[in-house]
Design an enzyme around this catalytic site. Structure first.
Site, PDB file in Angstrom:
ATOM      1  N   SER A 162       0.807  -1.222   0.000  1.00 25.65           N
ATOM      2  CA  SER A 162       0.000   0.000   0.000  1.00 25.65           C
ATOM      3  C   SER A 162       0.841   1.273   0.000  1.00 25.65           C
ATOM      4  CB  SER A 162      -0.938   0.018   1.212  1.00 25.65           C
ATOM      5  OG  SER A 162      -0.188   0.074   2.413  1.00 25.65           O
ATOM      6  N   GLY A 221      15.300  -4.290  -0.686  1.00 25.01           N
ATOM      7  CA  GLY A 221      15.706  -2.916  -0.967  1.00 25.01           C
ATOM      8  C   GLY A 221      15.581  -2.044   0.267  1.00 25.01           C
ATOM      9  N   ARG A 269       0.096  -4.528   6.426  1.00 23.42           N
ATOM     10  CA  ARG A 269       0.142  -4.790   7.864  1.00 23.42           C
ATOM     11  C   ARG A 269      -1.195  -5.355   8.357  1.00 23.42           C
ATOM     12  NH1 ARG A 269      -0.480   0.682   7.314  1.00 23.42           N
ATOM     13  NH2 ARG A 269      -2.261   1.611   8.410  1.00 23.42           N
ATOM     14  N   LYS A 300      11.581  10.388   3.636  1.00 18.73           N
ATOM     15  CA  LYS A 300      12.587   9.348   3.886  1.00 18.73           C
ATOM     16  C   LYS A 300      13.014   9.388   5.346  1.00 18.73           C
ATOM     17  CE  LYS A 300      16.840   7.313   2.050  1.00 18.73           C
ATOM     18  NZ  LYS A 300      16.223   5.971   1.977  1.00 18.73           N
ATOM     19  N   GLY A 345      20.808   4.435   1.970  1.00 15.26           N
ATOM     20  CA  GLY A 345      21.501   3.176   1.698  1.00 15.26           C
ATOM     21  C   GLY A 345      22.423   3.287   0.509  1.00 15.26           C
ATOM     22  N   HIS A 363      17.018  13.343  -0.926  1.00 17.22           N
ATOM     23  CA  HIS A 363      15.828  12.521  -1.062  1.00 17.22           C
ATOM     24  C   HIS A 363      14.588  13.309  -0.622  1.00 17.22           C
ATOM     25  CE1 HIS A 363      18.696   9.153  -1.307  1.00 17.22           C
ATOM     26  NE2 HIS A 363      17.728   8.535  -1.959  1.00 17.22           N
TER      27      HIS A 363
END
Length: 269
Positions: free
Chosen positions: A13, A101, A38, A162, A168, A158
């Site tokens: 979602s 990821g 969830r 975030k 990363g 970003h």
């Protein structure tokens, strides 16, 4: 159609989850067998296509990872560290390729993922795009060519939502620079400067993080010497590049021996 591997998208979602699901659905190379949300989410039991505001796909959202993974040959997972660790164990039990990821993983999380990889294929990367992984190799080579008279700074930007910093991808780039120089990354890494920090220590690898708006992802690796600078840059303008890379990783992992792999393996770099 039945010969195509079945994939589950976790966190379906969310913004990245929706993109992953759409890319798989449109690919013609894999089947989307479930989208995981969830427990108690209002998407549970709903058709994913309709939940995303489009036509029905004939694939439903579920909050039961055990049942979903049992029907799948691969799991695409861009969620949160705690969830990813749980999914790693379940994907290993199902012998499904687990494409990770997720960023912000701590050493304890990585140990648990490594344990799961003894039983199934895990493909984990801080960034799934071809361009970024090419950049990683370039950074390693440039760092190897330039000595510690050249300061290295990784600058990343970003979107405002975030939750982790440095990204990363930034950490991947910093680790590549450290590898090229032949130094320990954790020792050389400097992030979160504030106040009277004093002069920069020679040989350190610095990080600067920008958060704002809807920036998909921008990464610069700056090599700053006396009188000159070298800047290596990657700009992502479409989140779909990460989804396409994740799909490629899931397909590549089919039939591979259990173990941990990264996008360098997937791309043959």
């Amino acid at each position: 159609m039945s010969e195509m591997p079945g994939l589950v998208v976790t966190g379906v979602s969310g913004r990245m989850g929706r993109m992953l699901a759409q890319v798989v659905q449109d690919s013609g190379k894999a089947r989307l067998v479930a989208g995981l949300v969830r427990e108690g989410h209002d998407w549970v039991g709903r058709d994913l296509g309709e939940a995303m505001g489009g036509p029905a796909w004939g694939v439903k959202a579920t909050d039961d990872p055990v049942e979903a993974f049992a029907r799948a040959q691969g799991v695409l997972d861009f969620t949160r560290p705690a969830a990813t660790v749980d999914y790693a164990g379940l994907a290993a039990q199902a012998r499904a390729v687990h494409v990770i990821g997720t960023t912000g993983l701590e050493p304890a999380d990585l140990e648990k993922i490594a344990a799961a990889a003894r039983h199934a294929v895990v493909v984990r990367a801080g960034n799934m795009s071809l361009g970024v992984n090419l950049l990683v190799k370039m950074v390693e080579k440039v760092a190897a060519a330039l000595d510690e008279d050249w300061d290295i700074e990784v600058i990343e930007a970003h979107h405002r939502m975030k939750v982790d910093a440095p990204s990363g991808t930034a950490l991947m780039l910093g680790a590549a620079a450290a590898k090229g120089r032949g130094v320990d990354f954790e020792t050389a890494k400097v992030s979160g400067r504030d106040g009277i920090t004093g002069a920069r220590d020679r040989g350190t690898i610095g990080f600067s993080a920008i958060r704002g708006g809807d920036i998909v992802g921008e990464h610069d690796v700056l090599f700053a010497g006396a009188g000159e600078r070298v800047v290596l840059r990657h700009v992502a303008t479409d989140r779909a590049i990460f989804a396409r890379g994740a799909l490629r990783a899931a397909l590549w992992g089919q039939g591979k021996k259990p173990g941990q792999y990264d996008m360098m393996d997937v791309l043959g770099l």
